[in-house]
Design an enzyme around this catalytic site. Structure first.
Site, PDB file in Angstrom:
ATOM      1  N   HIS A 126       0.871  -1.181   0.000  1.00 20.23           N
ATOM      2  CA  HIS A 126       0.000   0.000   0.000  1.00 20.23           C
ATOM      3  C   HIS A 126       0.909   1.233   0.000  1.00 20.23           C
ATOM      4  O   HIS A 126       2.033   1.186   0.506  1.00 20.23           O
ATOM      5  CB  HIS A 126      -0.834  -0.050   1.288  1.00 20.23           C
ATOM      6  CG  HIS A 126      -1.917   0.955   1.422  1.00 20.23           C
ATOM      7  ND1 HIS A 126      -1.678   2.236   1.857  1.00 20.23           N
ATOM      8  CD2 HIS A 126      -3.245   0.871   1.209  1.00 20.23           C
ATOM      9  CE1 HIS A 126      -2.832   2.893   1.906  1.00 20.23           C
ATOM     10  NE2 HIS A 126      -3.799   2.085   1.517  1.00 20.23           N
ATOM     11  N   ASP A 204       2.952  -4.521   8.101  1.00 23.83           N
ATOM     12  CA  ASP A 204       1.757  -3.692   7.941  1.00 23.83           C
ATOM     13  C   ASP A 204       0.553  -4.608   8.182  1.00 23.83           C
ATOM     14  O   ASP A 204       0.220  -5.457   7.348  1.00 23.83           O
ATOM     15  CB  ASP A 204       1.757  -3.117   6.515  1.00 23.83           C
ATOM     16  CG  ASP A 204       0.456  -2.416   6.159  1.00 23.83           C
ATOM     17  OD1 ASP A 204      -0.528  -2.543   6.904  1.00 23.83           O
ATOM     18  OD2 ASP A 204       0.433  -1.755   5.107  1.00 23.83           O
ATOM     19  N   GLN A 207      -4.748  -4.899   7.209  1.00 20.82           N
ATOM     20  CA  GLN A 207      -5.817  -5.792   6.744  1.00 20.82           C
ATOM     21  C   GLN A 207      -5.894  -7.088   7.549  1.00 20.82           C
ATOM     22  O   GLN A 207      -6.760  -7.923   7.274  1.00 20.82           O
ATOM     23  CB  GLN A 207      -5.619  -6.127   5.256  1.00 20.82           C
ATOM     24  CG  GLN A 207      -5.723  -4.939   4.326  1.00 20.82           C
ATOM     25  CD  GLN A 207      -7.128  -4.327   4.277  1.00 20.82           C
ATOM     26  OE1 GLN A 207      -8.124  -4.967   4.627  1.00 20.82           O
ATOM     27  NE2 GLN A 207      -7.221  -3.063   3.862  1.00 20.82           N
ATOM     28  N   LYS A 230     -10.297  -0.348  10.698  1.00 22.83           N
ATOM     29  CA  LYS A 230     -10.419  -1.497   9.810  1.00 22.83           C
ATOM     30  C   LYS A 230     -10.773  -2.761  10.584  1.00 22.83           C
ATOM     31  O   LYS A 230     -10.765  -3.864  10.039  1.00 22.83           O
ATOM     32  CB  LYS A 230      -9.110  -1.703   9.035  1.00 22.83           C
ATOM     33  CG  LYS A 230      -8.850  -0.590   8.024  1.00 22.83           C
ATOM     34  CD  LYS A 230      -7.722  -0.934   7.107  1.00 22.83           C
ATOM     35  CE  LYS A 230      -7.180   0.272   6.382  1.00 22.83           C
ATOM     36  NZ  LYS A 230      -8.010   0.688   5.254  1.00 22.83           N
ATOM     37  N   CYS A 368      -4.889   2.621  -3.487  1.00 21.27           N
ATOM     38  CA  CYS A 368      -3.590   3.057  -2.926  1.00 21.27           C
ATOM     39  C   CYS A 368      -2.500   2.037  -3.221  1.00 21.27           C
ATOM     40  O   CYS A 368      -1.644   1.740  -2.383  1.00 21.27           O
ATOM     41  CB  CYS A 368      -3.676   3.322  -1.420  1.00 21.27           C
ATOM     42  SG  CYS A 368      -4.782   4.645  -1.005  1.00 21.27           S
TER      43      CYS A 368
HETATM   44  C1  LIG Z   1      -2.494  -2.840   3.502  1.00 22.83           C
HETATM   45  C2  LIG Z   1      -2.801  -1.467   4.001  1.00 22.83           C
HETATM   46  N1  LIG Z   1      -1.826  -0.765   4.605  1.00 22.83           N
HETATM   47  C3  LIG Z   1      -2.032   0.466   5.096  1.00 22.83           C
HETATM   48  C4  LIG Z   1      -3.263   1.067   4.983  1.00 22.83           C
HETATM   49  C5  LIG Z   1      -3.438   2.437   5.555  1.00 22.83           C
HETATM   50  O1  LIG Z   1      -4.312   2.393   6.632  1.00 22.83           O
HETATM   51  P1  LIG Z   1      -4.796   3.755   7.313  1.00 22.83           P
HETATM   52  O2  LIG Z   1      -5.368   4.596   6.213  1.00 22.83           O
HETATM   53  O3  LIG Z   1      -5.829   3.314   8.298  1.00 22.83           O
HETATM   54  O4  LIG Z   1      -3.619   4.385   7.957  1.00 22.83           O
HETATM   55  C6  LIG Z   1      -4.302   0.396   4.352  1.00 22.83           C
HETATM   56  C7  LIG Z   1      -5.602   1.048   4.152  1.00 22.83           C
HETATM   57  O5  LIG Z   1      -6.334   0.772   3.212  1.00 22.83           O
HETATM   58  C8  LIG Z   1      -4.067  -0.907   3.858  1.00 22.83           C
HETATM   59  O6  LIG Z   1      -5.020  -1.601   3.253  1.00 22.83           O
END
Ligand SMILES: Cc1ncc(COP(=O)(O)O)c(C=O)c1O
Length: 411
Positions: A126, A204, A207, A230, A368
């Site tokens: 992401h 990360d 998800q 999430k 993203c």
């Molecule tokens: C794999 C992954 N990493 C990071 C993020 C970023 O999360 P946040 O916007 O809650 O900081 C997302 C959000 O869609 C994501 O799917």
């Protein structure tokens, strides 16, 4: 469905927002990868906090402040238990995954990364797990390297990792579950190989944290970042786990109130972790709402949620594979609860719009994941991402709607 103990459809009643019609149809919410809906238990916790306990934390020696502090620190202890950290001191409250990764890139990165070092990421990251490292690389002269995915199935090869983890590599930062592909990465094995070479690891968990049991000790990572929103918690709150030994050596991320021991006009000293990394008034209600979300998820049971997720992911993949003129992304087996696809000749945004007209919330776009989209040779995909309140009946409805859309476009 194989999982008979839980009436997943009945869980909808716990989520007031799902009780509505959209464009004349009962809402089918399939945009959980972006954010999940909140159960009444979380809404009640937020309301209760503001109606009875609202005050600033760690400051006043008065009843409300003591209660707010107990609620906030109680959420930290709960979060440590949620991912099996050694101690609550390893849990830093952040705004979410993005801020957690930025914190590591600024604080750990500024101390440990220098010109010529390499940061290894994967091609499925992401933007939140790419851009902070690009900024760090620009500041320091470090390089980025990307572990490749082979094809539309979107899987990494552990053997590639050994080729990538050469001498100059200082950090491996990768996603647990891909938000576009649904790939579930064997992060414990990746971390073990990196650790053997003394390489720091960041996972990360945006998800994964609310979708399965996460045990940071078993994964063996140095950092693990996740977002409350999430996993049925509020927006604006997340957690960065960092191994205590590493956090102790890291400088502050931001300066301000709450994070200091002593301030003089010319210099200051810092509190130990985690408070060193939490400058200013934190999202107190968010932490309390997140606590309620963690209790809610564990009340159902994360192993059961994971099983349900996988059933929905596999069911959707199989059903969508039965359509003509469709391209599906992500693994055939062992996928998470989401499916990304493209209907031939139909833009992902048109699919989203036409699904919306029929009461289904999908996502269409690059999610993203622009570099990943380019790697796959597409601009965007449509994505249906599931959570505990979704059912196979809803997926059947999606398939019907996709057939209608194909007919509309003459496919
Ligand atoms: C794999 C992954 N990493 C990071 C993020 C970023 O999360 P946040 O916007 O809650 O900081 C997302 C959000 O869609 C994501 O799917």
């Amino acid at each position: 469905m194989a999982n008979t103990q839980i009436d997943w459809k009945a869980l909808r009643k716990d989520f007031p927002v799902l009780d509505q019609q959209v464009n004349g149809r009962t809402l089918i919410y399939f945009d959980n990868g972006a954010t999940t809906q909140k159960p009444r238990a979380v809404l009640d916790a937020l309301r209760n906090y503001y109606e009875h306990d609202n005050a600033n934390v760690h400051r006043g020696i008065h009843e409300l402040s003591n209660r707010a502090t107990a609620g906030f620190e109680g959420a930290r202890t709960r979060a440590a238990k949620f991912i099996n950290a050694h101690s609550a001191d390893e849990m830093i409250f952040t705004r979410g995954t993005t801020e957690g990764i930025n914190l590591v890139a600024y604080s750990w990165g500024s101390k440990n990364i220098k010109a010529g070092d390499t940061i290894v990421l994967t091609e499925m990251e992401h933007h939140s797990n790419i851009v902070p490292w690009q900024l760090l690389a620009e500041r320091t002269g470090a390089k980025l390297a990307f572990l490749p995915i082979k094809d539309d199935r979107g899987q990494l090869d552990l053997n590639d990792l050994d080729k990538f983890l050469t001498n100059g590599v200082k950090l491996l930062a990768m996603t647990h579950i891909s938000n576009s592909l649904g790939t579930v990465n064997p992060v414990a094995e990746f971390c073990a190989r990196a650790r053997k070479r003394g390489i720091t690891t960041l996972i990360d968990g945006a998800q994964s944290a609310g979708h399965r049991v996460v045990d940071v000790q078993e994964i063996g990572c140095d950092f693990f970042a996740f977002s409350g929103h999430k996993m049925s918690g509020p927006t604006g709150i997340g957690v960065l786990y960092g191994r205590q030994e590493i956090l102790e050596g890291m400088p502050p991320f931001q300066g301000g109130g709450e994070m200091i021991l002593n301030v003089e006009y010319q210099k200051s000293t810092w509190k130990p972790a985690p408070h060193r990394f939490e400058a200013g008034t934190p999202d107190i209600s968010g932490a309390i709402g997140l606590h309620a979300a963690m209790d809610y998820l564990d009340g159902i049971g994360r192993p059961k949620i994971a099983e349900h997720d996988q059933e929905l992911g596999a069911y959707a993949f199989a059903k969508l594979s039965g359509l003509k003129n469709i391209r599906l992304f992500g693994p055939n087996v062992g996928r998470a609860g989401l499916v990304s696809f493209l209907l031939n000749g139909v833009h992902a945004h048109d699919v989203t719009e036409l699904a919306n007209q029929r009461g289904i919330a999908l996502r269409g776009g690059h999610h993203c994941n622009q570099p990943l989209m380019r790697k796959l040779g597409v601009e965007s995909t449509s994505r249906a991402s599931f959570y505990l309140y979704n059912t196979t009946d809803e997926i059947d409805r999606l398939v019907e709607v996709l057939k209608e859309i194909q007919k509309f476009f003459g496919n």
